[in-house]
Design an enzyme around this catalytic site. Sequence first.
Site, PDB file in Angstrom:
ATOM      1  N   GLN A 223       0.825  -1.203   0.000  1.00 22.59           N
ATOM      2  CA  GLN A 223       0.000   0.000   0.000  1.00 22.59           C
ATOM      3  C   GLN A 223       0.863   1.258   0.000  1.00 22.59           C
ATOM      4  O   GLN A 223       0.344   2.356  -0.124  1.00 22.59           O
ATOM      5  CB  GLN A 223      -0.900   0.016   1.254  1.00 22.59           C
ATOM      6  CG  GLN A 223      -1.871  -1.154   1.306  1.00 22.59           C
ATOM      7  CD  GLN A 223      -2.698  -1.208   2.568  1.00 22.59           C
ATOM      8  OE1 GLN A 223      -2.855  -2.275   3.152  1.00 22.59           O
ATOM      9  NE2 GLN A 223      -3.257  -0.089   3.018  1.00 22.59           N
ATOM     10  N   ARG A 373      -8.879  -1.479   8.031  1.00 18.04           N
ATOM     11  CA  ARG A 373      -9.771  -0.438   7.518  1.00 18.04           C
ATOM     12  C   ARG A 373     -10.110   0.598   8.587  1.00 18.04           C
ATOM     13  O   ARG A 373     -11.289   0.858   8.861  1.00 18.04           O
ATOM     14  CB  ARG A 373     -11.040  -1.091   6.972  1.00 18.04           C
ATOM     15  CG  ARG A 373     -11.750  -0.243   5.931  1.00 18.04           C
ATOM     16  CD  ARG A 373     -12.810  -1.033   5.198  1.00 18.04           C
ATOM     17  NE  ARG A 373     -13.414  -0.191   4.177  1.00 18.04           N
ATOM     18  CZ  ARG A 373     -14.030  -0.664   3.100  1.00 18.04           C
ATOM     19  NH1 ARG A 373     -14.118  -1.947   2.901  1.00 18.04           N
ATOM     20  NH2 ARG A 373     -14.567   0.150   2.222  1.00 18.04           N
ATOM     21  N   CYS A 374      -9.090   1.141   9.187  1.00 15.27           N
ATOM     22  CA  CYS A 374      -9.305   2.103  10.278  1.00 15.27           C
ATOM     23  C   CYS A 374      -8.099   3.011  10.347  1.00 15.27           C
ATOM     24  O   CYS A 374      -6.987   2.601  10.070  1.00 15.27           O
ATOM     25  CB  CYS A 374      -9.485   1.325  11.574  1.00 15.27           C
ATOM     26  SG  CYS A 374      -8.921   2.158  13.058  1.00 15.27           S
ATOM     27  N   GLU A 743     -12.975   4.393   5.717  1.00 15.54           N
ATOM     28  CA  GLU A 743     -12.901   3.632   6.953  1.00 15.54           C
ATOM     29  C   GLU A 743     -13.968   3.993   7.967  1.00 15.54           C
ATOM     30  O   GLU A 743     -14.212   3.228   8.905  1.00 15.54           O
ATOM     31  CB  GLU A 743     -11.508   3.813   7.560  1.00 15.54           C
ATOM     32  CG  GLU A 743     -10.458   3.303   6.618  1.00 15.54           C
ATOM     33  CD  GLU A 743      -9.072   3.807   6.941  1.00 15.54           C
ATOM     34  OE1 GLU A 743      -8.113   3.127   6.601  1.00 15.54           O
ATOM     35  OE2 GLU A 743      -8.952   4.888   7.523  1.00 15.54           O
TER      36      GLU A 743
END
Lengths: 788, 167
Positions: A223, A373-374, A743
């Site tokens: 990423q 996802r945070c 998110e």
Amino acid sequence: MIKCDTPKEIGGMGHSMKRKEDDRFIQGKGNYVDDIKLPGMLYMDIVRSPYAYAKIKKINTDAAMAIDGVVAVVDGKALEQYNLHWMPTLMSDTQMVLPTDTVMYQAQEVCAVIATSRYAARDGKEAVIVEYEPMKPLMDPYKALNDDAPLLRPDKEGKTDNHIWNWKAGDKEKTDKVFEEADVTVKEQMHIPRIHVASIETCGCVADYDKVNNHLTMYMTTQAPHAIRTVIALVAGHVGLTEEKIRVISPDIGGGFGGKVPVYPGYVIAIAVSFLVGKPVKWIEDRSENLQADSFARDYHITAEMAATKEGKILATRFKILADHGYTDASANPSKFPTGLYSIGTGSYDYGASYMEADAVYTNKPPGGVAYRCSFRVTEAVHAIERITDRLALEIGKDPAQLRMENFIKKEDFPWKSPTGWEYDSGDYHAGLQKAMDAVGYDELRKEQAEKRAKGELMGIGISTFTEIVGAGPSKDFDILGIKMFDSAEIRVHPTGKAIARFGTKSQGQGHETTYAQIIAQELGIPMEHIQVEEGDTDTAPYGLGTYASRSTPTAGAAAAVAARKLRDKAKKIAAYLLEVSEEDLEWEPGKFFVKGAPEKSKTIQELVFAAYTNHPQGMEAGFETTHYYDPPNLTFPSGAYICVVDIDKETGQIDVRRFVAIDDCGNIINPMIVQGQVHGGLTQGIAPAMYESLIYDDDGNILNGTFMDYLVPTAVESPSWETGHTVTPSPHHPIGAKGVGESPTVGAPPAIANAIVDAMSHLGVTHMEIPITPFKVWKTLKEKGAI
Amino acid sequence: MTKEITITLNGEKQSLEVEPRLLLVHLIRENLNQTGTHIGCDTSSCGACTILVDGKSIKSCTMLAIQADGKEIITVEGLATTEGLHPIQEGFKENHGLHCGFCTPGMMMRAVELLENNPNPTEEEIRWGISGNLCRCTGYNNIVKAIQYAGAKIRGDELPSTEPEFV
Ligand code: FES
Ligand code: FES
């Protein structure tokens, strides 16, 4: 409400443009890392430890080496010769690449088998015989600091216990005093369990070292390609792999969610092997390896407390955290934030005192943790604040919606300074909750609930009104390994008015090829279909810190807008020159400059770009391209109001999520279709830890659910039909007023679900349920409370 | 030891020598270089590898290449024709039925058979019908919409709106 001031042919902000990237994905032409095949490529498979804590006595590779196709077996001792057996983590801890004497968690890499085919590598892996001397692992973080706990990291100089760090935020004295004097205080102990991102594509790489040119091309699922290039140079610079000799290519990525931020040992081993044998080496982990060894998320034990007046005015919060980091602190957080952005946990409420403290410890579990996802531990914080707020409502007998409405920070009080030091940029929490209540029919639901209760039926309504904190981040506070967390955009417009734009971020499904094109289309008036977006190649893209923590729109999206505006300024100069007027006499409308009061005298952006190559003013630099590195002045603060309605079957404990309404506020919206899609996906990743997922270990360190057979990723059947909407409160400091959204739903959904389930049983004396809340837990609780 | 098999992949008949233990998904991806079919697990749980074998949706990680001898295989690469995209591909694109795209080929192949058997499925039938396929990104709402859209297109009905609906 959604701003849309370009025509659809241009496709700027606010249009639900269909995604540009989809054509290749729906036709099987995506290019994911396992699709890459290079001439002479070797395959790597990894032997992993069956024990959570053991001494390695002997590694016997004879049988493996005898297998046709097996080329080499590499262990820690082999890497040690090149000083490549250890690597730094993003949190400045250290992690083994391969062990030389001790394994620290089950499924840890022990050695790697290299072969000419995938099947031969697997055969070799099965044939390696490792003799271990197992030891009793330390699995309970609460026992990590006991005197009789084994010292897990004697490799760290001066380390005499398993304590990693202590962190504090807020004012302890002030907060303690408020608690002492308050009418009402409530307290709950909660565990935010260890979970796994489980993107459907696992991690992997192809390391391709070219001996002749001393050059490494690293194709990998990352990423953050640029940051990884720097990390590789830091790890392997001493063997000659300096940063200019490294090209990291992040091809299409099959989901990231934070799990593809860290550097895993497999990547480093593949590089080392390719470097030694001079051939490309592919390593693709399988699902079970991914679940068992790659970075976990969460695993915070939190004691949450709230103090209030008896009327329900919130006065203070206090949080004490124990963080189980496994064998090393391999969190993916900004360097100065060991608990990430947990200190946003004061929530959406207007009060002045909060104190938070965290301790992290080592155990014999795999290292982490990543975001799932945070934005850096915000989910843990939001769960604690939203659960304890409901706990207060229950204590004083006030409706949880009413309690929230009375305590929200008011729209006019932004920018608002939180007791832990954040400056919230903007928000309209009352409007969001009201919209959610109207959409779900809140008052009628409460009536229905009362009727059902009278009949002995269980129904619950749960609310979560959260504030997120994303867009890391301003360079004064935010860095990773010292590198400031700006991000970048480069725009080149070709003579015919078509553009290519490159970014330091990397989409893993977020749709950057579409949304970045829309931002540039918005600012320059070039149709988005003629703007090609590229990411993920460090040789071509400008340096950036990558995509995670909902930072792409707040940072690289802002960079795109600023870069496009620089180009528009240049276009204006050219227009003034061509139209023979002064710049002040020109006005812009999407796609052209015209002379004020004489709209027939105009030049389109395409004409102006062409002129930049063919007829530019004397003294002006030719060409039409620019790069911008954007350093955000503040973070952005998206928010949401979620309401969940559940029905519970008393006999089985089965929980049916009847409705789930999510109102998000992510500021100005670039593409409503994509924002909605992100919210749907995030919500399913919110219900997952609330009801289904957690990584479970026994006392001997065995993982009990390390495959997709028993790690319960929600299917379309478990996932409810989500109802979504928005309010729009632009960020005042972001160039296009956007905030980031990917998110928010994962952060906001779990407490809405937990609150609904607790609400369904609160009249029975239930005040808290630990997630994941399974039918069995519900049934057991009902049994304990004598309800069945 | 190898064995000769003959398969038809996306309309092209081919004979190959394969190891008896070779998984069908590896035959397709590695021997035949059709990489649109993906691998997401090692327990037959995720459905990323779903293809059509003689018209039936099959998890190709759960079948040996030699079991496909004499069979007709269609993968995502074989969906579009010279006339254009298959309705299911159009459905996914028009309805934002994909994010990262990794589950998408398998999901679409499964949906093709689902619609073959039941051209007008309810939402619940769709959800159960794709419950052997995991998607980690989309939350499934738009996958359901995509399959409904494809169903309408196949039936020749009026196409549903593809604009996002908000509360
Ligand atoms: S790869 Fe997961 S089911 Fe085949
Ligand atoms: S779109 Fe990413 S897994 Fe489905």
